[in-house]
Design a protein around this motif. Structure first.
Motif, short mmCIF file in Angstrom:
data_model
loop_
_atom_site.label_atom_id
_atom_site.label_comp_id
_atom_site.label_asym_id
_atom_site.label_seq_id
_atom_site.Cartn_x
_atom_site.Cartn_y
_atom_site.Cartn_z
N VAL A 52 120.31 11.93 76.51
CA VAL A 52 120.23 11.62 77.94
C VAL A 52 118.85 11.08 78.27
O VAL A 52 117.84 11.69 77.91
CB VAL A 52 120.53 12.87 78.80
N GLN A 53 118.82 9.94 78.96
CA GLN A 53 117.58 9.35 79.46
C GLN A 53 117.71 9.27 80.99
O GLN A 53 118.63 8.63 81.50
CB GLN A 53 117.37 7.95 78.88
N ILE A 54 116.78 9.90 81.71
CA ILE A 54 116.83 9.93 83.18
C ILE A 54 115.60 9.23 83.72
O ILE A 54 114.46 9.53 83.32
CB ILE A 54 116.88 11.38 83.70
N ALA A 59 120.86 8.17 85.37
CA ALA A 59 120.92 8.80 84.05
C ALA A 59 121.73 7.91 83.12
O ALA A 59 122.82 7.45 83.47
CB ALA A 59 121.57 10.18 84.14
N GLU A 60 121.18 7.66 81.93
CA GLU A 60 121.89 6.95 80.87
C GLU A 60 122.24 7.98 79.79
O GLU A 60 121.36 8.63 79.23
CB GLU A 60 121.03 5.84 80.28
N VAL A 61 123.53 8.12 79.51
CA VAL A 61 124.01 9.17 78.62
C VAL A 61 124.77 8.54 77.45
O VAL A 61 125.60 7.64 77.65
CB VAL A 61 124.94 10.15 79.37
N THR A 156 126.57 5.28 82.43
CA THR A 156 125.51 5.32 83.43
C THR A 156 125.99 6.17 84.58
O THR A 156 127.14 6.05 85.02
CB THR A 156 125.17 3.91 83.93
N LEU A 168 121.79 17.46 87.20
CA LEU A 168 122.61 16.75 86.21
C LEU A 168 123.56 17.76 85.59
O LEU A 168 123.13 18.82 85.11
CB LEU A 168 121.73 16.14 85.12
N ILE A 220 117.32 15.69 76.06
CA ILE A 220 117.13 15.04 77.36
C ILE A 220 115.68 14.59 77.52
O ILE A 220 114.75 15.35 77.23
CB ILE A 220 117.50 15.99 78.51
N LEU A 222 113.36 13.16 80.60
CA LEU A 222 113.30 13.02 82.05
C LEU A 222 112.01 12.27 82.41
O LEU A 222 110.92 12.83 82.38
CB LEU A 222 113.35 14.40 82.70
#
Length: 658
Positions: A52-54, A59-61, A156, A168, A220, A222
């Motif tokens: 996960v990139q926030i 958020a891109e998962v 997304t 999230l 993750i 963040l």
């Protein structure tokens, strides 16, 4: 005597079956599932990795589902994947060893035909289809003996902040959904439609705590840009490290058993609040923007309007155990926030529903005390029939001068979501619906959408320690004026397509998130609304930040608006014609589009068998699993004991002679 012996043999057979059912898995060390041909086969193993990139509210998962075949024959696995209800799934890859096959978006029926033909030809293939906005089915065919094939999905998600607080949720399992009875319409009994059937597939009790299947590894990042006031998880123990720009969040016990959703919360520092933030993306010649507009922090008016509150509690079987305790505590806390000038009533429902009072009563101390006692004694059991209790609450005569509000406390575990939403759409009138989600894996799609259609808010209770804080935040909204009839005014020369087109009502400290496709970015915008008097605010647009996935968010919101037309009575073909072009252009999963990936070279000969299995989800940790058969293991034991006693009675019975 022969009869008695027959009874005893039947009892022995049932006892043997019961004992075997309870010991097969521990004895063999392997989990077995019944395949489509009725035989017992080694179950496919499923494990999940989530990256996960926030960044800001986006958020891109990436989800990697790995299907491993411990058996001796080729296998096909079918699994229902729970995801966020607002996920815009835009990519799918089939991973076989070091080979990667990119999935193609196709119309749903064509994708299914492509997959079935490849499966029958012996080619490794994968198919991902939408069953509900938050449930997707994954099928993988021709997994060789001892082989692992992974399906990688990317999506997304737009996160909705609330008073500087973000959350999230990564769904890891689901609660079995109740099939509601068809409800009569205009005196005619309605037949159940396809959307009312259970979509989740098999759900089983937890297999192993540290076993080879149903484990999730979650990582993750963040990207906050500054230190946050708080980073926490009510669902799992975590650690977080801040490097001066971003947080790296890890679970202390990675991987974790997939028997509850993972929830991450973070709170911005008070000084970080901005009135406007804009994220932009250019795709070809098209410009897309995500605008986060925050009206004045303090409402224009704090005058409190007397309220007529209906507190509705789900007491069905899925709420047994910790869930009903959390639900009762939430409702009792809500009773404590009522004021003497308010009116209220309490309703509970399972297979049937009941009201504490025939009509709303004043919130006197005596009435509140009676309500607390009544709620504290409510047990959980039976079905989950939402439509009758909603109809009863929404059709009650409205007392002049009171603002009607419904607080609906449930896990949302029903399969007739569309009928529930249609009921709210048709009968809401001037009421507002606030939903409270209970449990480790609530049906967030239904609860969030019901609150949206009901012009209210969705609140999630993720653990018992958070009940007071969550209900306090909810009642701050209930007791505060809102901004209604919002409209966005753009300068002349700006051509824009805005989603949602009908802007939602806003509560205090709640920003407005809109996705826009436009020819150029404006320098300023104006918001108009009522509070309840006319209200207006002009906002300067700051220098935009470049973002990824903004176009997908815009397209996802346009698709969602089209799907909402089903609740308003639009036909399936009409909605399909609106959704299909957008989903195909932006390569998005939808009800009418699916992802399919096929390896060119066959690996299974035509005469080799293919073992087809439905890979189960794990029962949520806080849910008491009902038997998947008519009796289940406990039922077999009970029946066997009853028959044994009956057999002994017959064996010792001596007829009386005249």
């Amino acid at each position: 005597m022969k009869t008695a012996i027959a009874w005893l043999l039947l009892c022995a057979s049932l006892l043997s079956n019961a004992v075997q059912a309870s010991t097969d898995s521990p004895e063999t060390g392997m989990f077995l599932l019944r395949s489509d041909d009725g035989s017992w086969q080694p179950a496919l193993l499923l494990n999940t990795d989530m990256q996960v990139q926030i960044s800001g509210p986006v958020a891109e998962v990436q989800i990697r589902q790995s299907f491993s075949n411990p058996g001796g024959a080729f296998a096909e696995g079918r699994y229902v994947l729970p995801t966020s209800e607002s996920a815009a799934i835009h990519a799918m890859t089939l991973e076989i060893g070091e080979r990667r096959i990119n999935g193609q978006i196709q119309e749903r029926e064509q994708a299914r035909k492509t997959y079935q033909q490849a499966r029958d030809n012996g080619q490794r293939s994968g198919l991902v289809e939408q069953q509900r906005p938050n449930l997707f089915s994954t099928s993988v065919a021709n997994i060789g003996a001892g082989e692992t094939i992974s399906v990688i999905l990317s999506y997304t998600e737009l996160l909705q902040p609330d008073a500087g607080r973000y959350s999230l949720r990564l769904p890891l399992t689901m609660t079995p959904r109740y099939n509601a009875r068809p409800q009569p319409v205009d005196g005619q009994q309605r037949k159940p439609n396809a959307s009312s059937t259970s979509p989740e597939g098999p759900i089983v009790a937890s297999l192993w705590r540290d076993g080879p299947s149903h484990q999730a590894d979650i990582q993750i990042t963040l990207d906050s840009g500054f230190a946050l006031h708080e980073v926490s998880s009510p669902s799992h123990a975590i650690s977080s490290h801040f490097d001066g720009r971003r947080y790296r969040v890890q679970l202390l016990e990675n991987p974790v058993v997939m028997d509850r959703d993972f929830v991450l919360n973070w709170q911005l520092p008070s000084e970080a609040g901005n009135q406007v933030a804009v994220f932009t993306e250019q795709v070809g010649e098209d410009h897309y923007a995500l605008m986060m507009l925050s009206p004045a922090a303090e409402p224009v008016s704090r005058q409190r309007q007397p309220r007529e509150v209906f507190l509705i509690l789900d007491t069905s079987g899925s709420m047994q155990g910790e869930r009903i305790r959390q639900a009762r505590s939430s409702l009792i806390h809500a009773l404590g926030r009522l004021q003497p000038e308010d009116r209220f009533n309490v309703l509970e429902f399972n297979s049937e529903y009941s009201m504490l009072y025939r009509e709303p009563v004043p919130a006197s101390e005596d009435n509140l005390s009676e309500a607390r006692s009544w709620v504290a004694g409510l047990p959980a059991g039976g079905g989950t029939e939402m439509l009758p209790v909603l109809r009863a609450a929404l059709t009650q005569p409205n007392e002049a001068g009171y603002l009607r509000q419904l607080i609906f406390i449930t896990d949302g575990s029903v399969s007739n979501e569309r009928e529930v939403l249609q009921m709210i759409q048709q009968r809401l009138r001037q009421a507002r619906i606030f939903t409270v989600g209970i449990g480790a894996s609530p049906n967030s799609f239904l609860l969030r959408k019901a609150a949206e259609v009901g012009r209210g808010q969705f609140t999630s209770i993720d653990d018992r320690s958070g009940i007071e804080q969550s209900m306090e935040r909810l009642f701050e909204k209930l007791e505060s004026p809102v901004l209604t009839h919002l409209q966005l005014e753009l300068p002349e020369g700006i051509d824009a397509e805005i989603w949602p087109q009908k802007l939602p009502d806003l509560y205090p400290d709640q920003p407005l998130l809109i996705a826009v496709k436009l020819n150029q970015l404006p320098e300023k915008v104006a918001l108009h609304g009522r509070q309840p008097a006319l209200w207006e605010q002009h906002l300067q647009i700051p220098e935009p930040q470049q973002g990824n996935g903004i176009a997908r968010i815009w397209a996802r919101r346009k698709i969602e608006a089209a799907m909402d037309r089903l609740n308003e009575g639009a036909g399936e073909d009409e909605v399909r014609d609106l959704v299909l072009p957008v989903a195909l252009e932006h390569q998005l999963m939808s009800r009418f589009t699916s992802f399919v990936a096929v390896e060119e070279q066959p690996v299974r000969a035509a005469d080799e068998p293919l073992d087809s299995q439905r890979v189960p989800n794990l029962n949520p940790v806080d849910h008491r699993l009902y038997p998947q058969t008519s009796l289940g293991l406990n039922g077999l034991w009970a029946l066997a004991l009853a028959l044994l006693l009956a057999g002994l009675l017959v064996l010792n019975w001596k007829p009386r002679h005249a």
